[in-house]
Design a protein around this motif. Sequence first.
Motif, mmCIF file in Angstrom:
data_model
loop_
_atom_site.group_PDB
_atom_site.id
_atom_site.type_symbol
_atom_site.label_atom_id
_atom_site.label_comp_id
_atom_site.label_asym_id
_atom_site.label_seq_id
_atom_site.Cartn_x
_atom_site.Cartn_y
_atom_site.Cartn_z
ATOM 1 N N SER A 1 37.385 -2.160 -5.272
ATOM 2 C CA SER A 1 37.596 -3.036 -4.116
ATOM 3 C C SER A 1 36.411 -3.950 -3.851
ATOM 4 O O SER A 1 36.529 -4.916 -3.093
ATOM 5 N N LYS B 1 44.905 7.890 -4.747
ATOM 6 C CA LYS B 1 46.254 7.567 -4.300
ATOM 7 C C LYS B 1 47.078 8.836 -4.108
ATOM 8 O O LYS B 1 47.802 8.974 -3.109
ATOM 9 N N ASP C 1 35.715 2.669 -0.058
ATOM 10 C CA ASP C 1 35.467 1.526 -0.934
ATOM 11 C C ASP C 1 35.056 2.048 -2.311
ATOM 12 O O ASP C 1 34.345 3.046 -2.414
ATOM 13 N N THR D 1 39.944 6.140 4.236
ATOM 14 C CA THR D 1 39.734 4.936 3.440
ATOM 15 C C THR D 1 38.350 4.971 2.820
ATOM 16 O O THR D 1 37.378 5.381 3.466
ATOM 17 N N ILE E 1 44.476 8.773 -0.024
ATOM 18 C CA ILE E 1 43.227 8.141 0.398
ATOM 19 C C ILE E 1 43.290 6.673 0.001
ATOM 20 O O ILE E 1 43.465 6.345 -1.177
ATOM 21 N N ASN E 2 43.159 5.803 0.985
ATOM 22 C CA ASN E 2 43.265 4.360 0.754
ATOM 23 C C ASN E 2 41.957 3.807 0.167
ATOM 24 O O ASN E 2 40.867 4.247 0.536
ATOM 25 N N ALA F 1 39.780 0.436 -0.095
ATOM 26 C CA ALA F 1 39.633 -0.897 0.490
ATOM 27 C C ALA F 1 38.164 -1.188 0.714
ATOM 28 O O ALA F 1 37.363 -0.281 0.956
#
Length: 247
Positions: free
Chosen positions: A25, A237, A5, A3, A241-242, A244
């Motif tokens: 994000s 994506k 940011d 994850t 890989i997220n 957030a």
Amino acid sequence: MATIDINCDMGEGCPNDAELMNYVSSVNIACGAHAGDADIMRRTVECAVEKGVVIGAHPGYADRENFGRFAMKMSHSEIYDLIRDQFSTLKKIADNAGGEIKHIKPHGALYNQSVRDTDLAAVIAKAVFDIDSKLILFGLSGSFSISEAENVGLQTASEVFADRTYRSDGSLMPRTEPNALIHDADAAISQVMQMINAGTVTATDGSVIPITADTICIHGDADNALEFATAIRRSLKAANINVAAIF
């Protein structure tokens, strides 16, 4: 799943802020000193609240002519007040719009000075801690900004850049240099992936240096900001890989 940011400097009077918020994000909103005004701050905060994007304050030198990118001679007490006053300005607007400020990221010259000046970094960290010890300080990975914030007990986010090049000491190449900015989306994506997956970045002299990537910055005032944000988000994506916020 990894994850990360993605943050973006906004509220600086640029036309793509609302659209950019679809791909990031967290946002760092100018507090009316180096750029922006009360109306721009309000609209930017309202847009972030609507889209569920985390809000941060982006205080800088009150030098609109140079966009806060040149150092100003100020005492440490004046820097302390600058951080607190600009945060307070944005907080009043955020409160009225139902938003909450979660982090602080200094802007421009103030950011770059705190990277290498331990005393200045300590003053900024103290100001942030005194405002609210739960705030997160965004600072350049591996810099005094991070270490001094941690020394006073702040949570930090080590920031890396998608659209800037690096020197061999881990600092950003100054904007006065012709190769300071990355103009090609594929090059930006390659750098981002290296920083996330390998924990390194390749400097302009070819050296490979370690880096910690908690949050990736895309400059909202750049001509290619929307192109980069779209391409990077799509690539993350695809790589599972997220994206957030840290909070």
